[in-house]
Enzyme design. Structure first.
Site, short mmCIF file in Angstrom:
data_model
loop_
_atom_site.label_atom_id
_atom_site.label_comp_id
_atom_site.label_asym_id
_atom_site.label_seq_id
_atom_site.Cartn_x
_atom_site.Cartn_y
_atom_site.Cartn_z
N CYS A 24 -4.72 -3.49 5.81
CA CYS A 24 -5.85 -3.36 5.10
C CYS A 24 -6.72 -3.56 6.91
CB CYS A 24 -6.47 -4.37 4.49
SG CYS A 24 -5.64 -6.00 4.87
N HIS B 47 -7.53 -10.20 3.69
CA HIS B 47 -7.80 -8.99 3.03
C HIS B 47 -8.75 -8.61 3.79
CE1 HIS B 47 -8.48 -5.01 1.35
NE2 HIS B 47 -8.77 -5.46 0.83
N ASP C 92 -13.10 0.65 0.71
CA ASP C 92 -11.78 -0.06 0.71
C ASP C 92 -10.90 1.00 1.04
OD1 ASP C 92 -9.23 -1.14 1.05
OD2 ASP C 92 -10.89 -2.76 -1.16
N GLU D 185 0.44 1.80 4.72
CA GLU D 185 2.27 1.59 4.81
C GLU D 185 2.22 -0.32 6.16
OE1 GLU D 185 3.16 1.64 8.55
OE2 GLU D 185 2.93 3.20 9.51
N ARG E 183 -0.27 9.22 14.31
CA ARG E 183 -0.23 9.96 13.12
C ARG E 183 0.38 8.97 11.56
NH1 ARG E 183 -3.01 14.69 12.85
NH2 ARG E 183 -2.62 14.88 10.34
#
Length: 270
Positions: A70, A108, A124, A40, A65
């Site tokens: 990435c 990334h 990943d 998210e 939580r």
């Protein structure tokens, strides 16, 4: 990462502390992470700082939580694996975009992981809809996975004539190019800043919250559109209207375990 933090992280994943850093353990933790911790970008649209610091990532992902993208997810997962005895290397990648163009440097972050019993693997948990399990690092053949058919291929020379990078493909399409040089989490600060501030970044242009479901499908809340995809690819969708903020907050809470005080909104209202 201290022992109590490792235990709290494992509880977040619903996993017990493993005896050895084996492939079976890596596979289990990888899948549990994809199910429990959403991919998210809500912080960008809630005005929250993206901090690539282990302590603050623990506070966000384990304490609050929440999920992340990435740099946050793979960065913290790599620290957990390291604490459990795996040999972990952080790698920089560039994501393929329109017309096969590569994204910015440090676009990334992915993980090269060595287990105690089965060699090296590409892990990943921070690319969204990707492989459910780690991919065999040395295998250049197609690798079947619940998330699709994946392949790690030798990349051709770059613009400077350098070779040695790897392309990661899903269902025959290039997803991202990986460098093999080891990196530190701090190396990705510029990439995280660009993705959280640039109008060219896909993360500033849209909202996403997504995770793998227990049956192997996927649930995604993109802005106000909820998509539930079954393992066979069939999909149910629902669009929430502007007057349904409480329903949207309930989706974040009940389907992703994320408690929010307000519905995040993209700056331009999209």
């Amino acid at each position: 990462m201290e022992s109590a933090e490792v235990d709290a992280y494992l509880r977040r994943l619903g996993a017990a502390r493993p005896a050895r850093p084996t492939l079976d353990v890596l596979r289990e933790l990888h899948l549990r992470h994809l199910r429990a911790v959403p991919f998210e970008n809500l912080s960008i649209h809630l005005g929250e700082e993206i901090a690539l610091d282990e302590r603050r990532l623990l506070d966000k992902v384990v304490g609050a939580r929440r999920g992340g993208f990435c740099y946050e997810l793979n960065g913290l997962f790599g620290a957990l694996l390291d604490a459990l005895g795996f040999e972990v290397t952080l790698l920089a990648g560039r994501v393929y975009g329109e017309e096969g163009r590569l994204g910015v440097p440090y676009d990334h972050l992915a993980l090269r992981v060595r287990t105690a019993d089965a060699g090296e693997w590409l892990a990943d948990v921070g690319f969204g809809a990707h492989s459910h399990f780690p991919l065999a690092w040395e295998d250049r053949r197609e690798q079947a996975d619940p998330g699709g058919s994946f392949r790690i291929a030798e990349a051709g020379p770059d613009a400077a004539g350098q070779v040695g990078d790897l392309d990661v493909l899903k269902d025959g399409e290039r997803e991202y190019r990986l460098e093999t040089r080891p990196r530190l989490l701090a190396d990705f600060v510029t990439g995280a800043w660009w993705h959280s501030t640039s109008p060219e970044s896909p993360f500033t242009r849209k909202l996403v919250c997504s995770r793998v479901t227990e049956d192997g499908g996927r649930i995604t809340l993109g802005g106000r559109r909820l998509k539930v995809t079954a393992p066979d690819g069939t999909r149910d969708e629902r669009e929430y209207g502007e007057g349904e903020d409480e329903a949207v907050l309930a989706v974040y809470r009940e389907r992703f375990g994320i408690e929010l005080e307000r519905v995040p909104r993209v700056a331009d209202g999209a």
